[in-house]
Design an enzyme around this catalytic site. Structure first.
Site, short mmCIF file in Angstrom:
data_model
loop_
_atom_site.label_atom_id
_atom_site.label_comp_id
_atom_site.label_asym_id
_atom_site.label_seq_id
_atom_site.Cartn_x
_atom_site.Cartn_y
_atom_site.Cartn_z
N LYS A 60 0.57 -1.65 0.36
CA LYS A 60 -0.46 0.07 -0.03
C LYS A 60 0.95 1.28 0.10
O LYS A 60 0.88 2.31 -0.34
CB LYS A 60 -1.54 0.21 1.07
CG LYS A 60 -1.95 -1.12 1.09
CD LYS A 60 -3.27 -1.55 2.41
CE LYS A 60 -3.58 -2.83 2.50
NZ LYS A 60 -4.86 -2.49 3.54
N GLN A 104 -4.18 -1.28 9.76
CA GLN A 104 -4.12 -2.87 9.07
C GLN A 104 -4.72 -4.07 9.74
O GLN A 104 -4.28 -3.41 11.19
CB GLN A 104 -2.48 -3.01 8.61
CG GLN A 104 -2.61 -4.30 8.53
CD GLN A 104 -3.05 -5.05 7.13
OE1 GLN A 104 -3.07 -3.50 6.07
NE2 GLN A 104 -3.59 -5.17 6.55
N ASP A 127 -10.54 4.15 4.52
CA ASP A 127 -10.91 2.27 4.80
C ASP A 127 -11.90 2.24 4.80
O ASP A 127 -12.08 0.66 4.88
CB ASP A 127 -9.97 1.76 5.59
CG ASP A 127 -9.46 0.18 5.11
OD1 ASP A 127 -9.81 -0.07 3.83
OD2 ASP A 127 -9.09 -0.44 5.91
#
Length: 290
Positions: A60, A104, A127
């Protein structure tokens, strides 16, 4: 003598549309930088050193660089507590130089992941993991979509899959994949059925699906004989060995369209994350110019 070779489903390649979306994102980031002098910034937070998570974060961050997005990485020890992680996410949320935050997943056994997600400011939740983002998405209000479901919808659009009136079956009910995927399909006038680990006679429900999204995290759970002929199959599972939740070889002989693993949903997920980071920066900076 009849031809014994099956007609294979067309692949729904995610790499090409992801590249186009990333190119558009890079152009938007460059325009924002020209207008404001500010480079969009994504902060990635990683608890522990799980090899798969380390790889995902590195990927990413590399994609950020290609899209003209500044990446700020915050590595934390595996022993990090929920309170400590919440403090870090709160500091990033208050930092005006950070425009998007990615925690994450998974965050480790010591962390209450939902509490950690909720520490992310909604304006920086690129996200799409907070309850605020889920509610906004469900009601069609401004906000950020969970990246994998958002990528799935873009992929369906890329291949011109009509959803109105279609029966969509989602296998999986996680808060950041299965549930939001179903809500996005519902918003597009599909009839949605959720299935999960306790669903009775799963194959009989799968056989009714015009569109199937497998997101349960069980390798090769769905096989070709479970599918409705011509179904659109989106494999959002990723298991060790580059194996999805769908048995690809048998499914491709029965489906109409199918995503590969890897190379299907994954590239779209990252592309949506980058696009939403630039969108977040644009909203936060407003119409100001240099």
């Amino acid at each position: 003598m009849t031809d014994q070779n099956p007609v294979l489903a067309r692949l729904m390649d995610g790499t090409a549309p992801a590249r186009r979306l990333t190119d558009a994102t890079a152009a938007a980031a460059a325009d924002l930088r020209l207008r404001t002098g500010v480079t969009p910034c994504l902060a990635t937070v990683l608890v522990g050193e799980d090899p798969a998570s380390v790889t995902y974060v590195r990927m990413k961050r590399n994609r950020c660089e290609k899209a003209g997005i500044r990446s700020r990485h915050v590595p934390l020890p595996a022993a990090t507590s929920t309170a400590q992680l919440v403090d870090v996410l709160g500091e990033l949320s208050a930092d005006p130089t950070v425009h998007g935050i990615l925690l994450q997943h998974p965050a480790g056994p010591r962390v209450d992941e939902r509490a950690a997600f909720e520490a992310i400011a909604p304006a920086k939740d690129v996200d799409g993991v907070t309850t605020h983002s889920f509610a906004a998405m469900s009601f069609g209000l401004p906000g950020f979509t969970s990246c994998t479901p958002g990528g799935i919808m873009r992929l369906l659009d890329e291949y011109r899959v009509g959803l109105t009136g279609k029966h969509a079956v989602v296998i999986g009910r996680s808060a950041i994949l299965g549930k939001p995927a179903g809500m996005l399909l519902l918003a597009r006038d599909a009839t949605v059925t959720y299935c999960h680990s306790r669903t009775v006679d799963l194959p009989s429900i799968v056989r009714e699906a015009d569109v199937l999204i497998a997101a349960v995290g069980r390798p090769e759970l769905i096989r070709g004989e479970h599918l409705k002929p011509g179904a659109v199959v989106i494999d959002a599972g990723y298991n060790p060995g580059n194996v999805g939740d769908v048995h690809f070889a048998s499914a491709r002989e029965r489906a109409g369209l199918i995503t590969p693993v890897p190379g299907g949903v994954g590239p779209m997920t990252i592309a949506v994350l980058l696009a939403q980071t630039v969108e977040a920066a644009t909203r936060q900076l407003g119409p100001q110019r240099q």
